[in-house]
Motif scaffolding. Sequence first.
Motif, PDB file in Angstrom:
ATOM      1  N   PRO A   1      47.983   9.677  89.989  1.00  0.00           N
ATOM      2  CA  PRO A   1      49.211  10.395  89.652  1.00  0.00           C
ATOM      3  C   PRO A   1      49.187  10.879  88.204  1.00  0.00           C
ATOM      4  O   PRO A   1      48.336  10.473  87.404  1.00  0.00           O
ATOM      5  N   LYS A   2      50.138  11.728  87.868  1.00  0.00           N
ATOM      6  CA  LYS A   2      50.355  12.048  86.468  1.00  0.00           C
ATOM      7  C   LYS A   2      50.907  10.796  85.783  1.00  0.00           C
ATOM      8  O   LYS A   2      51.540   9.956  86.421  1.00  0.00           O
ATOM      9  N   VAL A   3      50.662  10.678  84.487  1.00  0.00           N
ATOM     10  CA  VAL A   3      51.101   9.504  83.738  1.00  0.00           C
ATOM     11  C   VAL A   3      52.009   9.951  82.595  1.00  0.00           C
ATOM     12  O   VAL A   3      51.636  10.828  81.808  1.00  0.00           O
ATOM     13  N   LEU A   4      53.188   9.363  82.530  1.00  0.00           N
ATOM     14  CA  LEU A   4      54.137   9.660  81.459  1.00  0.00           C
ATOM     15  C   LEU A   4      54.230   8.436  80.556  1.00  0.00           C
ATOM     16  O   LEU A   4      54.571   7.349  81.011  1.00  0.00           O
ATOM     17  N   VAL A   5      53.928   8.631  79.279  1.00  0.00           N
ATOM     18  CA  VAL A   5      53.888   7.516  78.332  1.00  0.00           C
ATOM     19  C   VAL A   5      55.145   7.524  77.461  1.00  0.00           C
ATOM     20  O   VAL A   5      55.474   8.531  76.826  1.00  0.00           O
ATOM     21  N   VAL A   6      55.848   6.396  77.455  1.00  0.00           N
ATOM     22  CA  VAL A   6      56.987   6.199  76.574  1.00  0.00           C
ATOM     23  C   VAL A   6      56.504   5.425  75.362  1.00  0.00           C
ATOM     24  O   VAL A   6      55.956   4.324  75.502  1.00  0.00           O
TER      25      VAL A   6
ATOM     26  N   LEU B   1      44.852   9.903  75.823  1.00  0.00           N
ATOM     27  CA  LEU B   1      45.570  10.803  76.711  1.00  0.00           C
ATOM     28  C   LEU B   1      44.570  11.722  77.394  1.00  0.00           C
ATOM     29  O   LEU B   1      43.771  12.388  76.735  1.00  0.00           O
ATOM     30  N   ILE B   2      44.622  11.741  78.722  1.00  0.00           N
ATOM     31  CA  ILE B   2      43.750  12.600  79.505  1.00  0.00           C
ATOM     32  C   ILE B   2      44.456  13.937  79.716  1.00  0.00           C
ATOM     33  O   ILE B   2      45.557  13.975  80.269  1.00  0.00           O
ATOM     34  N   GLY B   3      43.839  15.017  79.268  1.00  0.00           N
ATOM     35  CA  GLY B   3      44.443  16.332  79.376  1.00  0.00           C
ATOM     36  C   GLY B   3      44.784  16.707  80.806  1.00  0.00           C
ATOM     37  O   GLY B   3      43.969  16.546  81.711  1.00  0.00           O
TER      38      GLY B   3
ATOM     39  N   VAL C   1      53.198  12.535  76.894  1.00  0.00           N
ATOM     40  CA  VAL C   1      54.078  11.684  76.095  1.00  0.00           C
ATOM     41  C   VAL C   1      55.506  12.172  76.291  1.00  0.00           C
ATOM     42  O   VAL C   1      55.766  13.386  76.200  1.00  0.00           O
ATOM     43  N   LEU C   2      56.417  11.283  76.575  1.00  0.00           N
ATOM     44  CA  LEU C   2      57.785  11.648  76.920  1.00  0.00           C
ATOM     45  C   LEU C   2      58.408  12.599  75.899  1.00  0.00           C
ATOM     46  O   LEU C   2      59.003  13.614  76.270  1.00  0.00           O
ATOM     47  N   ASP C   3      58.282  12.279  74.630  1.00  0.00           N
ATOM     48  CA  ASP C   3      58.925  13.096  73.599  1.00  0.00           C
ATOM     49  C   ASP C   3      58.326  14.487  73.481  1.00  0.00           C
ATOM     50  O   ASP C   3      58.930  15.373  72.856  1.00  0.00           O
ATOM     51  N   ASP C   4      57.144  14.700  74.056  1.00  0.00           N
ATOM     52  CA  ASP C   4      56.488  16.008  73.968  1.00  0.00           C
ATOM     53  C   ASP C   4      56.773  16.904  75.172  1.00  0.00           C
ATOM     54  O   ASP C   4      56.369  18.077  75.181  1.00  0.00           O
ATOM     55  N   VAL C   5      57.437  16.370  76.194  1.00  0.00           N
ATOM     56  CA  VAL C   5      57.703  17.147  77.408  1.00  0.00           C
ATOM     57  C   VAL C   5      58.962  17.984  77.214  1.00  0.00           C
ATOM     58  O   VAL C   5      60.022  17.452  76.861  1.00  0.00           O
ATOM     59  N   SER C   6      58.867  19.274  77.431  1.00  0.00           N
ATOM     60  CA  SER C   6      60.023  20.173  77.315  1.00  0.00           C
ATOM     61  C   SER C   6      60.776  20.183  78.642  1.00  0.00           C
ATOM     62  O   SER C   6      60.232  20.624  79.661  1.00  0.00           O
TER      63      SER C   6
END
Length: 298
Positions: free
Chosen positions: A212-217, A226-228, A233-238
């Motif tokens: 799955p995709k991974v969301l890091v808090v 971080l694998i492209g 990263v949560l704070d970087d997601v628009s």
Amino acid sequence: METLLKEFISEERVIPPLFKYKTIPFEQYKKIYKESLKPEFWAREASYLIWERPWTKLVEGDPPAVRWFVGGELSPYKNIVGKHAGTWIWDKVALIWRGEDGLIKTFTYSDLDQLAARYSGALRALGVGKGDWVMFYAPPTPEVIALMLAAVRIGAPFEPVFTGFGHGDLAMRIEDRRPELLVAVDAFPRKGKAIKVKETVEKALKLTKHVPKVLVVQRMGIDVELIGGRDFVLDDVSPVEAEEVVVESSHPLFGLHVGYDDGLGFVAHGAGGYLAQTYATTRWIGLRPRDTYFCTVL
């Protein structure tokens, strides 16, 4: 809002109110228990929820494949958070979180609503939609709790996985549930040491065919790999626009894996049935809007 623990420390002695009003005689308990074995009892309890469409059939099927309030539709998020908008509760503290490092964060219902709305937009931006499973391998920080509410808001069922489980246990659950997204923290403190959760996630994903995709808090601000295209990263997601959804009563709200003699199995709790039971339980144990419920979970 963040503050240090010392600001909450006081020499004032607090005397809790009597709990006598929350007790009932044993005979009354037996009477209520006997009534609870009848489906009609749960129809009355479910009537306290906010339904967008009434159910057409109370219960259908045989255990364990039972559907409650068939045909009924509701917004789980409205029943958990949204119903308090416009009331005095909206500005009341909803969550007081204390970390091992002494940090305390407090959120009102309004704060949680704003955070859940923003995070639901982040989940949608990562491709999570109604019916997609989201797995959580993270301690219950405020951000993680808000992300769970965000998943509920957009109709994405979630499964929390205890961070005490190793990468093998996590891998089995990922392969079994096949979530669209896995939420993890970078690390969290335990007895003065940093438990590097993201590293465990990497070990688990090396064992799975489903990735799955991974969301890091970010909990401790530790640099993680971080694998492209896979890791975010949560704070970087628009965030994108994400509407609150209405679901059928049997739509899964959340699930858990349980152990059987022949291995792991999973259960999923339908939204209508679970919310009816939970709301009923809070009333039976006497919780009131001005009470504070304490829970110690890692």
